[in-house]
Design a protein around this motif. Structure first.
Motif, PDB file in Angstrom:
ATOM      1  N   ILE A   1      -1.250  14.904   3.145  1.00 18.02           N
ATOM      2  CA  ILE A   1      -0.798  13.852   2.229  1.00 18.02           C
ATOM      3  C   ILE A   1      -0.774  14.140   0.942  1.00 18.02           C
ATOM      4  O   ILE A   1       0.128  14.149   0.386  1.00 18.02           O
ATOM      5  N   MET A   2      -1.839  14.904   0.370  1.00 19.83           N
ATOM      6  CA  MET A   2      -1.961  15.486  -0.870  1.00 19.83           C
ATOM      7  C   MET A   2      -0.862  16.372  -1.195  1.00 19.83           C
ATOM      8  O   MET A   2      -0.107  16.402  -2.261  1.00 19.83           O
ATOM      9  N   ASP A   3      -0.271  17.280  -0.414  1.00 15.83           N
ATOM     10  CA  ASP A   3       0.723  17.973  -0.615  1.00 15.83           C
ATOM     11  C   ASP A   3       1.971  17.201  -0.768  1.00 15.83           C
ATOM     12  O   ASP A   3       3.051  17.565  -1.387  1.00 15.83           O
ATOM     13  N   ARG A   4       2.245  16.332   0.679  1.00  9.98           N
ATOM     14  CA  ARG A   4       3.620  15.642   0.384  1.00  9.98           C
ATOM     15  C   ARG A   4       3.566  14.302  -0.363  1.00  9.98           C
ATOM     16  O   ARG A   4       4.742  14.033  -0.721  1.00  9.98           O
ATOM     17  N   ALA A   5       2.542  13.786  -0.691  1.00  8.64           N
ATOM     18  CA  ALA A   5       2.773  12.051  -1.367  1.00  8.64           C
ATOM     19  C   ALA A   5       1.984  12.285  -2.244  1.00  8.64           C
ATOM     20  O   ALA A   5       1.570  10.989  -2.679  1.00  8.64           O
ATOM     21  N   PHE A   6       1.326  12.926  -3.389  1.00  4.17           N
ATOM     22  CA  PHE A   6       0.315  12.636  -4.098  1.00  4.17           C
ATOM     23  C   PHE A   6       0.768  11.988  -5.178  1.00  4.17           C
ATOM     24  O   PHE A   6       0.078  11.080  -5.856  1.00  4.17           O
ATOM     25  N   ASP A   7       2.066  12.102  -5.544  1.00  9.68           N
ATOM     26  CA  ASP A   7       2.598  11.209  -6.549  1.00  9.68           C
ATOM     27  C   ASP A   7       2.859   9.640  -6.257  1.00  9.68           C
ATOM     28  O   ASP A   7       2.521   8.803  -6.900  1.00  9.68           O
ATOM     29  N   SER A   8       2.784   9.500  -4.656  1.00  6.14           N
ATOM     30  CA  SER A   8       2.617   8.117  -4.296  1.00  6.14           C
ATOM     31  C   SER A   8       1.382   7.502  -4.339  1.00  6.14           C
ATOM     32  O   SER A   8       1.170   6.011  -4.074  1.00  6.14           O
ATOM     33  N   LEU A   9       0.236   8.244  -4.428  1.00  9.54           N
ATOM     34  CA  LEU A   9      -0.914   7.788  -4.260  1.00  9.54           C
ATOM     35  C   LEU A   9      -1.446   7.033  -5.770  1.00  9.54           C
ATOM     36  O   LEU A   9      -1.325   7.377  -6.733  1.00  9.54           O
ATOM     37  N   ASP A  10      -1.931   5.783  -5.106  1.00 12.70           N
ATOM     38  CA  ASP A  10      -2.607   4.917  -6.418  1.00 12.70           C
ATOM     39  C   ASP A  10      -4.041   5.019  -6.552  1.00 12.70           C
ATOM     40  O   ASP A  10      -4.735   4.246  -7.454  1.00 12.70           O
ATOM     41  N   ALA A  11      -4.521   5.813  -5.287  1.00  6.51           N
ATOM     42  CA  ALA A  11      -6.114   5.920  -5.402  1.00  6.51           C
ATOM     43  C   ALA A  11      -6.388   7.159  -4.687  1.00  6.51           C
ATOM     44  O   ALA A  11      -5.466   7.529  -3.627  1.00  6.51           O
ATOM     45  N   PRO A  12      -7.537   7.549  -5.006  1.00  7.50           N
ATOM     46  CA  PRO A  12      -7.981   8.743  -3.961  1.00  7.50           C
ATOM     47  C   PRO A  12      -7.962   8.426  -2.611  1.00  7.50           C
ATOM     48  O   PRO A  12      -8.377   7.234  -2.224  1.00  7.50           O
ATOM     49  N   ILE A  13      -7.459   9.581  -1.941  1.00  7.24           N
ATOM     50  CA  ILE A  13      -7.732   9.382  -0.305  1.00  7.24           C
ATOM     51  C   ILE A  13      -9.143   9.026   0.288  1.00  7.24           C
ATOM     52  O   ILE A  13      -9.990   9.837  -0.523  1.00  7.24           O
TER      53      ILE A  13
ATOM     54  N   LEU B   1      -2.309  15.316  17.459  1.00  6.29           N
ATOM     55  CA  LEU B   1      -2.720  16.072  16.199  1.00  6.29           C
ATOM     56  C   LEU B   1      -2.196  17.440  16.104  1.00  6.29           C
ATOM     57  O   LEU B   1      -1.893  17.939  15.060  1.00  6.29           O
ATOM     58  N   GLU B   2      -1.608  17.942  17.143  1.00  2.00           N
ATOM     59  CA  GLU B   2      -1.000  18.922  17.154  1.00  2.00           C
ATOM     60  C   GLU B   2       0.311  18.723  18.389  1.00  2.00           C
ATOM     61  O   GLU B   2      -0.069  18.932  19.477  1.00  2.00           O
ATOM     62  N   PRO B   3       1.354  18.558  18.068  1.00  2.00           N
ATOM     63  CA  PRO B   3       1.993  18.468  16.786  1.00  2.00           C
ATOM     64  C   PRO B   3       1.744  17.045  15.913  1.00  2.00           C
ATOM     65  O   PRO B   3       1.348  16.082  16.812  1.00  2.00           O
ATOM     66  N   LEU B   4       1.731  17.180  14.662  1.00  3.60           N
ATOM     67  CA  LEU B   4       1.399  15.988  13.676  1.00  3.60           C
ATOM     68  C   LEU B   4       2.427  15.443  13.281  1.00  3.60           C
ATOM     69  O   LEU B   4       3.339  16.160  12.619  1.00  3.60           O
ATOM     70  N   ASP B   5       2.838  14.190  13.232  1.00  4.70           N
ATOM     71  CA  ASP B   5       3.956  13.473  12.839  1.00  4.70           C
ATOM     72  C   ASP B   5       3.320  12.995  11.390  1.00  4.70           C
ATOM     73  O   ASP B   5       2.999  11.930  11.140  1.00  4.70           O
ATOM     74  N   ILE B   6       3.360  14.024  10.587  1.00  3.63           N
ATOM     75  CA  ILE B   6       2.937  13.933   9.147  1.00  3.63           C
ATOM     76  C   ILE B   6       3.829  12.980   8.277  1.00  3.63           C
ATOM     77  O   ILE B   6       3.638  12.147   7.322  1.00  3.63           O
ATOM     78  N   ASP B   7       5.220  12.906   8.654  1.00  3.51           N
ATOM     79  CA  ASP B   7       6.333  12.207   7.965  1.00  3.51           C
ATOM     80  C   ASP B   7       6.085  10.700   8.326  1.00  3.51           C
ATOM     81  O   ASP B   7       6.136   9.902   7.003  1.00  3.51           O
ATOM     82  N   THR B   8       5.788  10.272   9.164  1.00  4.83           N
ATOM     83  CA  THR B   8       5.331   8.790   9.372  1.00  4.83           C
ATOM     84  C   THR B   8       4.197   8.493   8.508  1.00  4.83           C
ATOM     85  O   THR B   8       4.338   7.233   7.834  1.00  4.83           O
ATOM     86  N   ILE B   9       3.199   9.377   8.393  1.00  3.47           N
ATOM     87  CA  ILE B   9       2.068   9.016   7.668  1.00  3.47           C
ATOM     88  C   ILE B   9       2.535   8.938   6.061  1.00  3.47           C
ATOM     89  O   ILE B   9       2.097   7.811   5.499  1.00  3.47           O
ATOM     90  N   VAL B  10       3.261   9.775   5.987  1.00  6.19           N
ATOM     91  CA  VAL B  10       3.711   9.939   4.507  1.00  6.19           C
ATOM     92  C   VAL B  10       4.546   8.947   3.920  1.00  6.19           C
ATOM     93  O   VAL B  10       4.564   8.329   3.000  1.00  6.19           O
ATOM     94  N   LYS B  11       5.423   8.566   5.046  1.00  3.36           N
ATOM     95  CA  LYS B  11       6.386   7.541   4.577  1.00  3.36           C
ATOM     96  C   LYS B  11       5.614   6.124   4.287  1.00  3.36           C
ATOM     97  O   LYS B  11       5.714   5.177   3.386  1.00  3.36           O
ATOM     98  N   SER B  12       4.380   5.930   5.001  1.00  2.34           N
ATOM     99  CA  SER B  12       3.613   4.795   4.942  1.00  2.34           C
ATOM    100  C   SER B  12       2.750   4.782   3.916  1.00  2.34           C
ATOM    101  O   SER B  12       2.565   3.852   3.063  1.00  2.34           O
ATOM    102  N   VAL B  13       2.309   6.070   3.382  1.00  5.00           N
ATOM    103  CA  VAL B  13       1.710   6.282   2.147  1.00  5.00           C
ATOM    104  C   VAL B  13       2.345   5.885   0.782  1.00  5.00           C
ATOM    105  O   VAL B  13       2.271   5.338  -0.016  1.00  5.00           O
ATOM    106  N   GLU B  14       3.856   6.343   1.123  1.00  4.36           N
ATOM    107  CA  GLU B  14       4.866   6.016  -0.202  1.00  4.36           C
ATOM    108  C   GLU B  14       4.975   4.593  -0.062  1.00  4.36           C
ATOM    109  O   GLU B  14       5.158   3.977  -1.074  1.00  4.36           O
ATOM    110  N   LYS B  15       4.726   3.878   0.659  1.00  5.24           N
ATOM    111  CA  LYS B  15       4.921   2.299   0.752  1.00  5.24           C
ATOM    112  C   LYS B  15       3.812   1.719   0.175  1.00  5.24           C
ATOM    113  O   LYS B  15       3.870   0.719  -0.630  1.00  5.24           O
ATOM    114  N   THR B  16       2.747   2.121   0.736  1.00  2.00           N
ATOM    115  CA  THR B  16       1.231   1.482   0.269  1.00  2.00           C
ATOM    116  C   THR B  16       0.636   1.818  -0.694  1.00  2.00           C
ATOM    117  O   THR B  16      -0.268   1.160  -1.635  1.00  2.00           O
ATOM    118  N   GLY B  17       0.808   3.171  -1.178  1.00  2.45           N
ATOM    119  CA  GLY B  17       0.027   3.879  -2.264  1.00  2.45           C
ATOM    120  C   GLY B  17      -1.429   4.201  -2.038  1.00  2.45           C
ATOM    121  O   GLY B  17      -2.130   4.752  -2.736  1.00  2.45           O
TER     122      GLY B  17
END
Lengths: 324, 331, 321
Positions: C273-285, C235-251
């Protein structure tokens, strides 16, 4: 250990340099040079210096809160300018200027400073574990005040240094005040040294205004620790000449401490008392001690100039310091 | 009106001897307990008033408070005097008690505590109780019993003499003026500072002047004690010159700590005899504590006198009181 | 590759690192016997000087690690329950900050092993999952392994790291088994593991919750729903990139943790995720975690802790089913 003339003059020099560094910080607060607050250690010089001056390389001096460890640092060989620079937020400070008021130098055996009273107890325990594991006969001299003796951390660390027979000398500077809370109301045993026996270690009381008494007692405790006989507690009865923190008032409980009483404390200035003895016993002449005073003043003047000309702390260095 | 004083030193038993040797420990909680027993002992004899010296640990207030529910016949109070948390308190309290006409003082402390009492008062009889093993002047006796002996002494219940004796003392004379005293020993050491007070480095010891010498005591007087025993009631003193020589003795100089001590000369002193302090600069330890700094230009002598405080002989007092029927209760 | 359990993986990591570097030692309450048996045999092998049993003194244990680390040692403290770390939070905070606050030149290599977690019925005093309190200690690294393989590789990295590390070990994982290579390996911090690839929905789960996420992902797979499961592992350090990449794929993303949702680790991850991938979200987290209550004891704890049903409900909601 028997103190030779050079040793005695070293104690005097370290005390004078400690006082002058302390004074320079106070002056810096008034003039705005100093960027942080300060808990002056004036009055404590005999204990701060006496317990550390004759430690060897490899021994640790863990300062308590008072004086931000200035006396212990100087007695361990830190240049006053590094202490001053740190308090002025300069990159040439001993912690590169962003700590506000910390002192650290691993080479010199200064493990770092922390402002939370009583935090040092378990850290000292760990340093003691390390010294014992190293097997080189090194020791830790760890300072705390009557105020810190109220912390539960004391119990755990006293107990564990004793059961593991660690090479630790606990040094209590009892100045009878924890911020404004009088020890008479806060310390049930009155003599902090009395706590020692419950932890199966010796506890002794010495006059904390007498630098030779402190050095003598602490070095006996140090030799005991080096020999593997475990920790001990040396309580030094001392006085705090100035308020808890610069800018505050001399208060006991919630009442001002009477001027006459402060004057009485100040009449036991450890530097003045030691100087008098050195002269009376024919160890040093006035002129010789004057020179030490003058050299210390000159060193501080040079240090102040050095600090003034030093760059401010480096933000890049700071932001790169979170992790090793 | 009969009065007994109690002087207890809260700082006794905490000096550096616990680090360099195996000196005994008596904490202030136990001293408080002992004072309670002393008070009960005194009270049992019918004394009118008990006075306790004030101190930073507040023995007096604690005892008065803890005995609140006990019905004491005697009035008990803490002396009204300033507390400096130094030896001066003891000197001052003894002086005040002397002036108040206290008939006996019970002391709780070591040789140093009793020396301070004697500085304040040399007339009032003392019942000295030891708080440690490293003492010669005070004795180990149950505090309750000490209280009884003090109570009987203060009320002058026994007729005749022989229930106390005048202790010897050593006066320290500097340039013709008395500047200090000891009850047991004055020891010249090759040191420059009083500092942590105790004396343990035997190579530094040059002269021992003592009023008593007994092999069953420990401390520097034991060096004399194994060579030339000298009782507390004998009108003599001893002076030993310490250093390398043919004669060497093994002595317990501190609790559990032995040293082989060379004795170059042993001299028996008569009252009034003076011993010159030959080493300068030096420190004179009085009753085990480094106390007087001798400077190069000083002329310092140590003189033995028989004018110390009277010391109550507890055994004799109690057996005489018993013989007199003092402890019998009337129906 | 041998199949071993999580506890064995931990003890292998400790053994290997203690053999490799004599500056490594263990300290803690009952550490010789090992309350959760994750260090069996180590005292016999390395002696009591390196497996230091202590009185019940959490503050001294945690703080002593700082002192010893300053002096060049690499202590591994067993705190027995992560709930107990609150006793010594000051010491752990100091360990985290010591380097920074003293000029940035002191190394503070410490591992605080934090056995943790609910579903064992141990009540409010022994059941918490406290990731977020230590995420608040700037300077502290935070590791939450979910498999024997990750536990071993991450613990070895933690011991070799020159910074203090909180290492969370869920008690229910100790007996779970998994493949662990015979040869030495390390897992770097800050690299999330995609435990299962998928395209319809991302589940980011922490610790023991990864196991549940995997089970449910398989169940949904059978129903034709493709779930991607990501284990951040640190969680520290947090690999947010991998998470964002996934969210961009699944929405769509579901965050699952055992801690209270209020100010939990997933609150932080969700905001990033909101900061980095808001536009990719198809539903609220959506988040699943414990209710904002102390953990109840015995069977009642399941009313407080997250359940598989909670996760199923959230998945269905995210998928609009």
């Amino acid at each position: 250990m028997k103190l030779e003339r050079d040793d005695l003059l070293k104690l005097y020099r370290n005390m004078v340099l400690t006082r002058k560094t302390d004074e320079s910080i106070i002056d810096g607060i008034k003039t705005g040079r100093v960027v942080s607050f300060f808990h002056s250690g004036q009055g404590h010089e005999a204990t701060d210096v006496g317990g550390v001056t004759f430690l060897r390389k490899g021994d640790w001096a863990m300062a308590g809160v008072r004086g931000h460890g200035v006396g212990q640092a100087i007695a361990k060989g830190l240049a006053p300018r590094e202490f001053l620079a740190e308090h002025c937020g300069k990159a040439t400070g001993c912690c590169f200027g962003w700590s506000g008021f910390h002192t650290a130098n691993l080479e010199l055996g200064l493990p770092g400073y922390w402002g939370t009273v009583g935090t040092t107890f378990p850290i000292t325990l760990g340093l003691g574990i390390a010294c014992k594991k190293d097997g080189k006969g090194n020791v830790v001299v760890s300072y705390f005040g009557d105020g810190a003796s109220g912390r539960g951390t004391l119990h755990e660390a006293f107990n564990m240094t004793s059961i593991y027979k660690l090479p630790v000398v606990w040094l209590c500077e009892n100045n009878m005040l924890a911020i404004n809370m009088p020890a008479s109301e806060a310390v049930a045993s009155k003599d902090v040294a009395d706590l020692a026996y419950g932890y199966n270690m010796p506890g002794v009381v010495v006059d904390g205004q007498d630098v030779v008494a402190v050095a003598e007692a602490v070095m006996i405790a140090v030799e005991r620790a080096r020999a593997g006989d475990g920790p001990s507690l040396v309580e030094c009865k001392t006085f705090r000449f100035r308020p808890h923190s610069e800018g505050g008032k001399m208060i006991r409980g919630y009442q001002p401490i009477p001027e006459e009483e402060i004057a009485e404390w100040r009449s036991k200035d450890p530097i003045v008392l030691f100087r008098k003895k050195l002269i009376e016993q024919g160890i040093a002449a006035n002129v010789e001690l004057d020179k030490i005073d003058g050299d210390a003043a000159a060193e501080i003047a040079v240090a102040e100039k050095f600090v003034a000309e030093s760059p401010l702390a480096d933000p890049e260095r700071m932001f790169n310091s979170l992790y090793a | 009106m009969s009065k007994v004083g109690i002087i207890s030193n809260p700082a006794s038993g905490k000096d550096i001897r616990r680090l360099i040797a195996f000196a005994s420990v008596m904490d202030n909680v136990e001293k408080t307990n002992q004072i309670k027993r002393i008070v009960m002992g005194i009270d049992s004899t019918g004394v009118d008033e008990i006075l306790i010296m004030p101190d930073y640990y507040c023995f007096g207030l604690r005892v008065v408070s803890d005995l609140n529910s006990v019905r004491l016949k005697a009035k008990i109070s803490v002396l009204d005097m300033p507390v400096t948390a130094t030896m001066e308190d003891t000197v001052n309290a003894a002086k005040i008690m002397g002036e108040m006409g206290v008939g006996c003082i019970v002391t709780l402390g070591g040789d140093g505590t009793n020396r301070a009492v004697a500085i304040g008062s040399r007339k009032t009889p003392l019942v000295p109780l030891s708080t440690g093993t490293n003492n010669v002047f005070p004795i180990m006796v149950e505090a309750t019993v000490a209280g009884i002996a003090a109570g009987i002494t203060a009320q002058n219940i026994l007729n005749g003499d022989g229930f106390s004796y005048i202790h010897k003392r050593l006066a320290i004379i500097k340039d013709g003026r008395e500047i200090g005293m000891a009850l047991i020993d004055a020891v010249v050491v090759d040191q420059l500072f009083v500092s942590s007070r105790a004396v343990w480095e035997l190579p530094d010891v040059r002269q021992i002047v003592c009023t008593r010498a007994d092999a069953k005591n420990i401390g520097l007087t034991s060096v004399a004690g194994v060579l030339h025993p000298l009782g507390a009631r004998e009108a003599k003193g001893l002076h030993l010159r310490i250093g390398d020589g043919d004669l060497k003795v093994r002595a317990a100089v501190l609790p559990g700590l032995f040293a082989d001590v060379g004795v170059q000369e042993l001299q028996v002193l008569d009252p009034g005899d003076e011993v010159q302090v030959s080493l300068k600069p030096s420190i004179i330890a009085l009753d085990g504590e480094r106390e007087v700094a001798v400077q190069p230009s000083d002329d310092v002598k140590i003189r033995i006198e028989i004018d110390g405080p009277p010391v109550v002989e507890i055994d004799k007092v109690l057996s005489a009181a018993a013989a007199k029927g003092f402890f019998k209760v009337k129906n | 590759m041998a199949d071993i359990n999580f506890a064995r993986a931990i003890s292998q990591a400790l053994d290997e690192e203690m053999a490799r570097d004599e500056k490594v030692y263990m300290i803690g309450e009952d550490v010789r016997a090992g309350v959760f048996t994750a260090q069996a045999g180590l005292v016999q092998k390395y002696g009591e000087e390196r497996v230091i049993d202590t009185p019940i003194s959490e503050t001294a244990i945690a703080g002593s690690c700082l002192g010893a680390a300053i002096a060049g040692y690499r202590p591994v403290a067993d705190m027995m329950f992560d709930d107990f770390m609150l006793i010594c939070m000051d010491e752990m905070k100091n360990a985290a900050q010591w380097r920074f606050a003293n000029g940035g030149f002191i190394k503070v290599p410490i591992v605080y092993r934090l056995p943790m977690g609910g579903y064992v019925g141990l009540g409010a005093d022994h059941s918490r999952a406290m990731f977020s309190p230590v995420m608040h200690l700037a300077g502290m690294k935070v590791v939450v392994p979910s498999t024997p393989y990750d536990a071993k590789g991450l613990l070895k990295t933690a011991i070799r790291d020159d910074n203090p590390v909180c290492f969370f070990e869920h008690r229910l994982l100790y007996r779970t088994r998994g493949p662990v290579p015979e040869e030495e390996y390390l897992i770097p911090f800050g690299v999330a593991d995609v435990k299962k690839e998928g395209s319809d929905l991302t589940i980011v789960a922490l610790g023991y919750m990864v196991q549940w996420a995997m089970e449910l992902a398989k169940e949904y797979e059978a129903k034709g729903v493709s779930i991607e499961v990501i284990d951040p592992r640190t969680l520290e350090p947090l690999d947010i990139d991998t998470i964002v990449k996934s969210v961009e794929k699944t929405g769509r993303v579901l965050l699952v943790e055992e801690d209270m949702t209020r100010c939990g680790a997933t609150a932080e991850i969700g905001m990033q995720i909101m900061d980095r991938a808001f536009d990719s979200l198809d539903a609220p987290i959506l988040r699943v975690g414990a209710k904002n209550f102390p953990i109840a004891g015995g069977p009642m704890e399941k009313l407080i802790l997250p359940s598989k049903n909670d996760i199923i409900t959230a998945i269905d909601k995210l998928l609009g089913r």
